[in-house]
Write a protein that holds these residues in place. Structure first.
Motif: not given
Lengths: 480, 906
Positions: A188-189, A204-207, A219-225
């Protein structure tokens, strides 16, 4: 020496050379060697190979091709012509032996894969580690979407990636991973993106990882802030560590952020140094009906905010030292800031707009300009004393890249190598010690707009270079 | 003492005056005295031969002689004078005969000396002066002549003189006879003996002082010191004059002429005179006479017979001295300084180098004397003794100037004429030349030179001054047929009048060199930065619409105030919003007419709101009216402000009256663009009723007022809208000609209105016409105002770009005709000293235009670069021009549907 008759013409002058290198794998004896003066790089490479003897032969057989030899540097200049001409041009004395540093040639970047997403201009690229240690690249496009590319091609992303920003994404940066994430097998980056809609967003990019997330996508991208504080389009962003973020906008304002992982509800954080009055507002996410929107992520206010330049801040980079930053601007200058005191420590004044810049691990700063020139500044380290003593920065101008330089990146390992891309679609790899680029490659048909190096070497020990352009293509190059 | 009128015996040549004889009466005979003293014996003992010619006598003799003479002086006075007289004569006789003994001679000589010295010691001066005078000689000669037998008239004096003394007479006669008896040799050596003796002894003291050498020398020196010698020299200047010279009786006469004397040796006469008469000799004395004379005649020793002139010459003491000196070998004249006192030319400074001495230091060092003088002057000034100021002459001159200068009325101008011309007179200006005769003046001119009847008639009717020719050309068969020219005299008269009546002046034609005509402009290299190369090309036109008919031409460009965005509008009604740095088209508006798509709108003008918070674009949409578009490029607050502005405008327009015929409406949302679904719509549209096409829009500097231009609308051509209130007003009732462009002043309440030929400047508050700038162009195309507000740039379709300096005058300051085709757009840079013009030849000319703050210096306009980035499509090139607000870059939009950004790449 009369022994070597094949490569030596009778009456050929010789010069004593002493070869040394920093690379232990190709080291030879440092005893001075009398070498005919008419040799050029290729001839000298043969000499080195000859000296290395079996090691070189084994390499050649292994790779099934000649490695292209070595590069030689005499008196901080690359040898690009016959020795004789070089010695005469530089005026180096040949009475005693001449010290020659050699290293493996930087190979021409070989084009690897390229993947094209929809015809959206790729505005920025950032590399993060992907599955299995290979590079994965996140591309921010001019339509505000985030895409992911890997060596195999475009990676399907899950999550809200299409409308990451309401305007073009101009800059991206990758946060350092947290240790605990590696345990889950995936990575996760944290990714920070900045766009023309005047917001900076953290994702948050989860690969990869155990199990598939989000509908089987890799992969997924998740907004954090969301970091709100800018009044104008954000042009550049830089991160350090896990939490520190810097961003600059078109109004010349530089914002310093500190992001925590935890979600918080919006808090009215008064910032005494804010330039404009802030209003609390909820960020209205893009009306994307694909996914149900989770609760509104946290909004962060800048830790500090000040007007760094009179015009657009086109680039920002963290200084190796804490709380110091480089900023480049359209007001023709590059400044070094002490962020705690919002004090400009040094100004490097040029005559042209600085469109992008990069810092080497040494003291070199390479700035790209719209006239196609790369200007290299030598910035000494800032001494932490009372009354900073800074050496006068020297400047060198490299020959032009042809047109508007849109991206500059320094080689992760080699201090003297940097790459630049420009609006004519060419990727140029420069060595500071030579006046011409080492390699020139056509990266894109249209303008090339984004450039970045990979995070780590691949199995072959090659570095990956990614370029993105107006044709929507992300290309990968490999270089040593 | 003899009275002054009594001549001395010496003067009379030995003849004694009775007075002298009386004086001499009491004196003893000198010879006796001398004999008593034994002078001759001593002299004999010295071994002097009679013929001894060596002079001077030995010093011992001289001394003795001097001593003797000195001793003898007092005794001499006591002796009688009569003896002296006799001895003198006897001496004379002895001399001539040469038979007289030495002792006698000596005695005679000595006596004569003594007596003479006695006599003359008292009267030195007079005798000295009297010697050599012509009068004395003449008297002597007359006496001799009288004695010889009446050759010349006898003088009574002489006769009396002779008769008074019997001895003298007899002796004289004897002397004369002696003279006859002498052999006819001039000055035989023998006869010289007594003279020699005399000379040997020196000059008798009584005559000229001392006789002997040393004393004489001392005396001469004394006289030299006193200055008497110089007088004497002057007196005796005619010593050397020959006997033939002189006037009157001084002249010695030789009556017989230049004949050898020996011809008449046997005769009694000497010769014949001019008249043919015999010239008798004078009485010659025989030997007895001579002997007697030698004893009696004191002057016997010094008497010489002159055979040529037949006379006895008594040598004066001076003569004797001269002879003595000559014989000694000295210089003749006593007053001549043979050995003047040596004046050593020396100086106390010893110079061992001579002329090649090294130059003294004082030649190179400031002068000591000057320093001294200066210090003196300084002291004087300090003490007040000297006053410093202009010299009196300078003061006078300045005073004169103050009073009134005097000018040369006909002075030539400076620089004309040579120096010193005024002295010679004015420069000669040659008379104007008459034209040479041409063919018309010929007696047989070609036919074409002759005037026809009508022409002749005209010629006659014309004023004589207007006529091209003063005569009628006529044709004659031959030269002899040519008659007299009637106008000859008049012509010559006219010419004369021209020559002397008409003032002539030298025409000064200024020499114009090509180099001087060219202005010296600075090098473009010094005027960087300026845009010089293409950087980015934005393709406005859609693919496939590059040909002229499709309306893909870019008509207007506007750049956002911070330089981030650029908007371009084309004839197809599309407005594109570009990001400058990347060339990415962010947004496009397709403008439509509100009443349907009747060919759409045409974007003819585009201008970005200068207010940074109003992110609004004003579009002159042709027949569709004025569009006010929201660009949505701002932050939250700014967007809110913009929205508020537009909504208030809309509301305000509803409330107000619609007298102007402008309909304010909201521009519908949902136009093509990214991130659709904006709130609040896209902006406003101001529809113009009347069907005119809006060609130009301009914002006011504050960003609230908008001026729109409909050229065909007559009085309602120019309208000013206030966006915040939604009000429109028509400030002009009528326009003077078709209005081409409008503009607001950057900060003053002025309004610029460009008609086809001139630009009018109105004061909006006072509502008056302030200025009318006459451009000199036939058709103005566009207008731009300098950021300072004092300069106006106007472009016209007749290839001109005109710069007005409002402070200077209403006429153009500069007219630049660099384009070869119509100029469509001009622009000033907001911060850099740059100016650009775009024309139909597809080029953009960039100028460096520095405007100076001080009013004294005019703006400097230097053409710097020609940018070629556009293709000429349908004979139309560059249509729109805009500078980047902050960088030295320029955008140009052309008929090829492209917008090109030029940057400064150096």
């Amino acid at each position: 020496m009369g022994e070597d008759n094949r490569s030596v013409t009778p009456g050929d002058a010789r010069v004593r050379l002493r070869f040394f290198t920093r690379d232990p794998t190709i080291r030879v004896s440092e005893a001075p060697l009398a070498v005919p003066v008419s040799l050029n790089r290729r001839g000298l490479s043969e000499v080195i190979d000859h000296l290395r003897g079996k090691a070189a032969e084994s390499e050649i057989t292994r790779n099934k091709k000649t490695l292209g030899g070595y590069d030689f540097v005499i008196e901080n200049q690359l040898l690009r012509c016959p020795l004789e001409k070089f010695l005469r041009a530089t005026g180096i004395s040949t009475e005693l032996s001449v010290d020659v540093e050699y290293f493996r040639t930087l190979q021409a970047p070989v084009q690897g894969s390229s993947s094209k997403s929809e015809a959206a201009w790729v505005g920025s690229l950032v590399a993060c580690e992907g599955n299995g240690g290979e590079d994965m690249v996140l591309a921010g496009a001019f339509d505000g979407s985030l895409r992911c590319h890997s060596a195999r091609g475009c990676v399907e992303l899950g999550g809200r990636w299409l409308h990451a920003h309401r305007g073009p994404i101009k800059a991206m940066a990758v946060l350092e991973p947290e240790a605990q994430e590696q345990e889950s097998g995936g990575s996760e980056r944290g990714v920070v993106t900045a766009g023309k809609d005047q917001v900076v967003k953290v994702w948050q990019v989860v690969v990869g990882g155990r199990g598939e997330r989000k509908g089987g996508k890799e992969a997924a991208v998740r907004p954090v802030s969301t970091l709100i504080g800018h009044e104008n389009s954000v042009e550049c962003v830089a991160v350090r560590g896990k939490e520190q973020v810097l961003s600059g906008d078109w109004g010349g304002v530089l914002c310093v952020w500190k992001i925590d992982k935890e979600e918080r509800t919006p808090v009215n954080v008064p910032s005494s140094t804010s330039v404009h009055k802030r209003k609390k507002r909820k960020v209205v996410e893009g009306l994307d009906n694909e996914d149900v929107s989770p609760p509104i992520p946290g909004i962060h206010a800048p830790v500090s905010l000040f007007k760094a330049h009179a015009q657009c801040v086109s680039g920002v980079k963290w200084h190796p030292k804490e709380s110091l930053a480089f900023t480049s601007s359209w007001d023709h200058s590059v400044k070094i800031w002490d962020l705690e005191h919002q004090n400009c420590l040094q100004t490097l004044n040029g005559s042209k707009v600085v469109t992008s810049f990069a810092i080497s691990s040494g003291n070199l700063l390479g700035a790209g300009h719209p006239d196609g020139r790369l200007r290299i500044w030598d910035v000494r380290s800032v001494e932490e004393k009372q009354g900073m003593t800074l050496a006068a920065p020297g400047k060198r101008v490299l020959a032009s890249c042809g047109s508007w330089i849109s991206g500059v990146a320094w080689h992760p390992q080699r201090d003297n190598v940097l790459a630049a891309i420009s609006h004519d679609g060419y990727l140029r790899v420069w060595d500071l010690r030579a006046t011409k680029p080492l390699h020139t490659l056509r990266a894109h048909e249209d303008k090339a707009l984004a450039l970045c190096f990979g995070r780590a070497r691949d199995q072959l020990g090659m570095w990956g270079m990614f370029t993105g352009g107006a044709d929507g293509v992300v290309r990968r190059f490999e270089t040593s | 003492m003899s009275p002054p009128d009594v001549p001395s015996p010496i003067a009379t040549g030995g003849l004694r005056h009775p007075q002298h004889l009386k004086e001499m009466a009491g004196r003893p005979r000198a010879t006796k005295l001398l004999a008593a003293k034994g002078v001759p014996k001593e002299k004999a003992e010295n071994g002097r031969a009679r013929n001894d010619k060596t002079f001077p006598p030995p010093p011992a003799d001289r001394k003795e002689a001097e001593e003797e003479e000195e001793e003898e002086l007092p005794s001499v006075d006591d002796e009688s004078s009569s003896d002296g007289a006799g001895t003198g004569e006897s001496d004379g006789e002895e001399m001539e005969d040469g038979t007289v003994g030495e002792s006698e001679e000596e005695e005679g000589v000595a006596d004569g000396d003594e007596e003479d010295s006695v006599l003359d010691s008292e009267e030195e001066e007079e005798e000295f002066e009297d010697q050599g005078s012509s009068s004395d000689e003449s008297e002597v000669l007359e006496a001799q002549a009288g004695a010889s037998g009446g050759l010349d008239g006898d003088t009574d004096d002489d006769v009396e003189y002779l008769e008074s003394s019997d001895e003298g007479e007899i002796e004289r006669d004897e002397a004369l006879r002696v003279e006859e008896a002498t052999p006819r040799r001039w000055q035989p050596a023998a006869s010289q003996a007594p003279l020699r003796a005399l000379l040997r002894q020196g000059i008798p003291k009584g005559v000229e002082g001392t006789s002997t050498g040393r004393k004489r020398a001392e005396e001469i020196e004394a006289e030299r010191a006193s200055g008497r010698l110089a007088v004497a020299a002057a007196m005796h200047a005619d010593d050397l004059s020959s006997d033939d010279e002189g006037e009157g009786e001084g002249r010695v006469r030789n009556a017989i002429g230049r004949v050898p004397l020996h011809w008449y040796d046997e005769y009694e006469h000497m010769g014949y005179n001019l008249q043919g008469k015999k010239v008798m000799r004078g009485r010659k004395g025989d030997g007895l006479d001579a002997a007697l004379a030698s004893r009696d005649d004191p002057n016997y020793g010094r008497t010489v017979y002159d055979a040529v002139n037949d006379r006895h010459v008594v040598l004066t003491d001076r003569d004797l001295e001269i002879i003595r000196r000559l014989q000694k070998g000295a210089f003749a004249h006593p007053e001549h300084e043979a050995y003047p006192p040596q004046v050593d030319v020396y100086c106390d400074e010893e110079n061992i180098f001579g002329p090649s001495a090294p130059e003294p230091k004082r030649r190179f060092v400031p002068s000591k004397w000057e320093l001294m003088k200066v210090t003196q002057m300084v002291k004087a000034i300090k003490e007040g003794r000297m006053v410093v100021g202009p010299s009196p002459a300078a003061m006078r001159a300045s005073h004169k100037e103050a009073q009134g200068q005097v000018y040369l009325l006909w002075k030539e101008e400076e620089g004309e004429g040579e120096e010193g011309r005024s002295r010679k007179g004015p420069r000669h200006i040659p008379a104007p030349k008459l034209p040479l005769p041409g063919h018309a003046e010929s007696y047989n001119p070609p036919e074409e030179y002759l005037l026809s009847l009508e022409e002749e008639q005209k010629w006659r009717e014309m004023d004589p001054e207007d006529r091209p020719l003063p005569f009628l050309p006529k044709k004659f068969p031959s030269l002899r047929a040519v008659g007299a020219y009637a106008g000859f005299v008049k012509e010559r008269f006219e010419r004369c009048l021209d020559l002397y009546l008409c003032p002539r002046a030298v025409k000064k034609s200024p020499t114009v060199e090509a180099a001087t005509l060219l202005p010296s402009l600075p090098n473009p290299q010094d005027l960087r930065p300026f845009p010089n190369s293409k950087a980015i090309v934005y393709t406005h036109a859609k693919v496939g619409t590059e040909s002229p008919g499709d309306g893909g031409r870019v008509r207007a460009i506007a750049v956002s105030p911070d330089g981030q965005y650029m908007a371009s509008g084309g004839e197809d009604g599309r407005v594109c919003l570009w990001e400058v740095a990347s060339g990415y088209c962010l947004r496009t508006w397709e403008l439509r007419r509100k009443d349907g798509a009747e060919g759409g709108a045409q974007v003819l003008g585009l201008v970005w709101n200068p207010h940074r918070a109003h992110h609004v674009l004003a579009v002159a949409g042709g027949r569709a009216g004025v569009f006010i578009l929201r660009t949505r490029t701002g932050g939250e607050e700014e967007e809110a402000m913009t929205e508020a502005l537009l909504s208030s405008g809309l509301e305000g327009s509803r409330g107000g009256k619609a007298g102007t015929g402008v309909v304010w409406q909201a521009y519908p949302a949902g136009a093509e663009g990214q991130g659709g679904g904006e709130e609040g719509g896209d902006g406003l549209v101001l529809g113009m009723e009347g069907g005119g096409s809006v060609t130009d829009v301009r914002w006011h500097g504050k960003g609230d007022y908008l001026a729109s231009l409909v050229p065909t609308a007559g009085g309602k051509a120019v309208m000013i809208h206030q966006i915040s209130r939604g009000k429109t007003q028509c400030p002009f009732k009528k326009t003077h000609g078709q209005v081409q462009a409008v503009a607001f002043h950057p900060h003053k309440p002025f309004f610029f209105l460009a008609t086809q030929t001139h630009v009018r400047v109105y004061h909006l508050v006072k509502q008056v016409l302030m200025k009318k700038l006459l451009s000199g162009c036939k058709w103005i195309s566009s207008l731009d105002i300098h950021p300072t507000g004092d300069h106006v740039l106007v472009s016209s379709y007749d290839r001109r770009v005109v710069w007005f300096d409002l402070d200077l005058s209403s006429l153009p300051y500069r007219t630049l005709k660099y384009h070869s085709k119509a100029v469509r757009a001009v622009a000033f840079h907001r911060s850099y000293p740059l100016m650009a013009s775009g024309a139909d030849d597809g080029t953009v000319h960039v100028f460096h235009a520095t405007v100076y703050d001080d009013l004294m210096q005019n703006p400097l306009v230097v053409p710097v670069k020609i940018l070629r980035g556009h293709a000429v499509v349908g004979e139309v090139g560059v249509m729109a021009l805009a500078f980047h607000p902050t960088q030295p870059w320029v955008f140009s939009g052309g008929a090829d549907g492209k917008v090109v950004l030029y940057q400064d790449a150096f």
